[in-house]
Design a protein around this motif. Structure first.
Motif, short mmCIF file in Angstrom:
data_model
loop_
_atom_site.label_atom_id
_atom_site.label_comp_id
_atom_site.label_asym_id
_atom_site.label_seq_id
_atom_site.Cartn_x
_atom_site.Cartn_y
_atom_site.Cartn_z
N ASN A 123 0.83 -1.21 0.00
CA ASN A 123 0.00 0.00 0.00
C ASN A 123 0.87 1.26 0.00
O ASN A 123 0.62 2.22 0.75
CB ASN A 123 -0.94 0.01 1.21
CG ASN A 123 -2.03 1.07 1.07
OD1 ASN A 123 -2.46 1.40 -0.05
ND2 ASN A 123 -2.49 1.61 2.19
N THR A 124 1.89 1.26 -0.83
CA THR A 124 2.81 2.39 -0.92
C THR A 124 2.12 3.61 -1.51
O THR A 124 1.41 3.52 -2.51
CB THR A 124 4.03 2.02 -1.80
OG1 THR A 124 4.74 0.94 -1.16
CG2 THR A 124 4.96 3.21 -1.98
N ARG A 125 2.33 4.76 -0.89
CA ARG A 125 1.75 6.00 -1.38
C ARG A 125 2.82 7.05 -1.74
O ARG A 125 2.56 7.95 -2.51
CB ARG A 125 0.80 6.59 -0.34
CG ARG A 125 -0.49 5.80 -0.20
CD ARG A 125 -1.38 5.99 -1.43
NE ARG A 125 -2.48 5.04 -1.47
CZ ARG A 125 -2.58 4.06 -2.34
NH1 ARG A 125 -1.62 3.89 -3.25
NH2 ARG A 125 -3.61 3.25 -2.35
N THR A 126 4.01 6.89 -1.15
CA THR A 126 5.12 7.80 -1.45
C THR A 126 6.38 6.97 -1.64
O THR A 126 6.67 6.08 -0.83
CB THR A 126 5.34 8.82 -0.32
OG1 THR A 126 4.17 9.64 -0.21
CG2 THR A 126 6.55 9.70 -0.61
N PHE A 127 7.11 7.26 -2.71
CA PHE A 127 8.34 6.53 -3.01
C PHE A 127 9.50 7.52 -2.93
O PHE A 127 9.55 8.50 -3.66
CB PHE A 127 8.27 5.91 -4.41
CG PHE A 127 9.50 5.14 -4.81
CD1 PHE A 127 9.77 3.92 -4.23
CD2 PHE A 127 10.37 5.63 -5.78
CE1 PHE A 127 10.90 3.19 -4.59
CE2 PHE A 127 11.50 4.92 -6.15
CZ PHE A 127 11.77 3.69 -5.56
N LEU A 164 9.27 4.53 -11.31
CA LEU A 164 8.77 5.75 -11.94
C LEU A 164 7.87 5.44 -13.14
O LEU A 164 7.03 6.26 -13.51
CB LEU A 164 9.93 6.63 -12.38
CG LEU A 164 10.77 7.21 -11.22
CD1 LEU A 164 11.95 8.00 -11.76
CD2 LEU A 164 9.92 8.09 -10.33
N LEU A 165 8.02 4.27 -13.73
CA LEU A 165 7.16 3.88 -14.85
C LEU A 165 5.74 3.57 -14.39
O LEU A 165 4.77 3.82 -15.11
CB LEU A 165 7.75 2.66 -15.58
CG LEU A 165 8.99 2.89 -16.44
CD1 LEU A 165 9.48 1.56 -17.02
CD2 LEU A 165 8.67 3.87 -17.58
N VAL A 166 5.61 3.01 -13.19
CA VAL A 166 4.28 2.57 -12.73
C VAL A 166 3.65 3.51 -11.71
O VAL A 166 2.45 3.44 -11.47
CB VAL A 166 4.36 1.14 -12.13
CG1 VAL A 166 4.80 0.13 -13.19
CG2 VAL A 166 5.31 1.10 -10.93
N ALA A 167 4.46 4.37 -11.09
CA ALA A 167 3.95 5.24 -10.03
C ALA A 167 2.74 6.08 -10.43
O ALA A 167 1.76 6.16 -9.67
CB ALA A 167 5.07 6.14 -9.50
N PRO A 168 2.73 6.72 -11.62
CA PRO A 168 1.57 7.54 -11.98
C PRO A 168 0.26 6.75 -12.04
O PRO A 168 -0.80 7.24 -11.62
CB PRO A 168 1.94 8.09 -13.37
CG PRO A 168 3.44 8.07 -13.39
CD PRO A 168 3.81 6.83 -12.62
N LYS A 169 0.33 5.52 -12.53
CA LYS A 169 -0.88 4.70 -12.63
C LYS A 169 -1.39 4.25 -11.26
O LYS A 169 -2.58 4.00 -11.08
CB LYS A 169 -0.60 3.46 -13.49
CG LYS A 169 -0.35 3.76 -14.96
CD LYS A 169 -0.10 2.49 -15.74
CE LYS A 169 0.12 2.76 -17.23
NZ LYS A 169 -1.10 3.30 -17.87
N LEU A 170 -0.46 4.17 -10.29
CA LEU A 170 -0.83 3.70 -8.96
C LEU A 170 -1.09 4.85 -7.98
O LEU A 170 -1.35 4.61 -6.80
CB LEU A 170 0.28 2.80 -8.40
CG LEU A 170 0.59 1.54 -9.23
CD1 LEU A 170 1.74 0.76 -8.59
CD2 LEU A 170 -0.64 0.65 -9.35
N GLY A 171 -0.98 6.07 -8.45
CA GLY A 171 -1.22 7.22 -7.59
C GLY A 171 -0.14 7.42 -6.55
O GLY A 171 -0.41 7.92 -5.45
N ILE A 172 1.08 7.05 -6.87
CA ILE A 172 2.19 7.16 -5.93
C ILE A 172 2.98 8.44 -6.21
O ILE A 172 3.35 8.71 -7.36
CB ILE A 172 3.13 5.94 -6.05
CG1 ILE A 172 2.40 4.67 -5.64
CG2 ILE A 172 4.39 6.13 -5.19
CD1 ILE A 172 3.18 3.39 -5.90
N THR A 173 3.23 9.21 -5.18
CA THR A 173 4.08 10.41 -5.32
C THR A 173 5.54 9.99 -5.22
O THR A 173 5.92 9.27 -4.29
CB THR A 173 3.77 11.43 -4.21
OG1 THR A 173 2.40 11.83 -4.31
CG2 THR A 173 4.66 12.66 -4.34
#
Length: 342
Positions: A41-45, A59-68
């Protein structure tokens, strides 16, 4: 990802095959990082060393998963480096001038936040250790101590710093220890494998210098030397670093210790006009040791030797020991904002 694999088998030429397979591998890593993020349940990387492939994969998947995604600067970079380029949402930099290192040909990041040098608060944590090191050397007669930062040694034909060059700088320090009974030297290597006593175990000059009690090597860890540059710097009256690295040198300067930079290889950086405003650049170890001699004798021409006071604000506008607190606050705000939207 499958299409990339198939393309690699169909295309001719090893270079093209290799490139396509690398892309396919990156896609596979992105898939795995995405799965890990969902599971935790990562929200910030948060990442520092953006050149790792796992960073690119996230960084390739973060936008689709709503991760900052947040990256923070950790070294005193002085030129644009493709490997350090990134697409993170927020980039934490030491000062305004470092923003240009993450921009090229019109490409830039969404947001930059100035937080200061990340390890500016280390002094209070290592002060007592440094004090013990210094007292031990002073009991052996050291009245003036120089700290030498060994950034790197390469063992191949393409390397910058050869073992011969490295040993020459160490011998200059060892000779000073042996010929001047009031001179002390502390060596802090970036990597454990480059610790002088480990790299040159049979070197008579270094071994004799160690026997005086006025030559010490600070080391801790397995791969990287986990001793903070600040700990070594606070033992000394003046530090010697290299212009091609200069992160340890910057940390020492922020800790309030005089630092000179050796430039035996003609390194060109974006910060050359800034360095030129202070008496900190010397061509080689011999020139710096001569300047140190003049400084110690009170020569008025050399009393600003290694003094970064007039230029430090370019590298860190804060210098208040709270850079890590600013980083924590940014991460906490990101987590709070993400919780509110999920």
């Amino acid at each position: 990802m499958r299409n990339t694999y198939w393309a690699a088998f169909k295309v001719r030429g090893y270079m093209s095959k290799h490139a396509l397979l690398r892309v396919a591998f990156l896609f596979r890593q992105a898939e795995m990082m995405g799965a890990l993020a969902l599971w935790t349940n990562t929200r910030t990387f948060l990442v520092s060393e953006t050149f790792y492939q796992l960073s690119d994969a996230m960084l390739l998947v973060a936008p689709k998963l709503g991760i900052t995604t947040i990256a923070y600067q950790y070294s005193n970079m002085a030129n644009v480096t493709p490997f350090m380029m990134s697409t993170v949402d927020k980039c934490l930099v030491f000062s305004e001038m470092y923003k240009k290192l993450y921009q090229y040909d019109g490409n830039t990041l969404q947001e930059y936040l100035v937080t200061g040098y990340l390890y500016d608060g280390v002094s209070s944590l290592v002060h007592e250790k440094s004090k013990r090191h210094r007292e031990g050397m002073r009991q052996s007669g050291a009245e003036f101590i120089v700290c030498y930062f060994n950034e790197s040694v390469q063992h191949d034909r393409w390397g910058l710093v050869s073992k011969q060059d490295h040993l020459g700088e160490l011998h200059a320090l060892a000779n000073a220890v042996l010929t001047d009974h009031t001179f002390g030297a502390v060596v802090k290597s970036q990597f454990m494998s480059n610790t002088p006593s480990q790299l040159y175990p049979d070197d008579e000059l270094i071994q004799n210098a160690k026997k005086t009690g006025r030559y010490i090597e600070l080391k801790e860890g397995k791969h990287r030397n986990n001793i903070y540059p600040t700990e070594a710097a606070l033992v000394a009256d003046l530090c010697i670093g290299h212009k091609f690295g200069a992160t340890a040198a910057l940390e020492a300067a922020i800790a309030g210790v005089r630092v000179v930079l050796l430039d035996a290889y003609g390194t060109k950086t974006l910060w050359d006009p800034i360095y030129a405003q202070a008496d900190i650049e010397y061509q080689n170890i011999e020139a710096s040791m001569e300047a140190i001699t003049y400084y110690r004798t009170g020569d008025t021409e050399y009393q600003s030797l290694g003094d970064w006071t007039s230029i430090l604000h370019h590298f860190d506008p804060y210098r208040d020991g709270k850079a890590i607190e600013r980083l924590h606050k940014i991460v906490e705000n990101s987590l709070s904002a993400n919780r509110a939207t999920h």
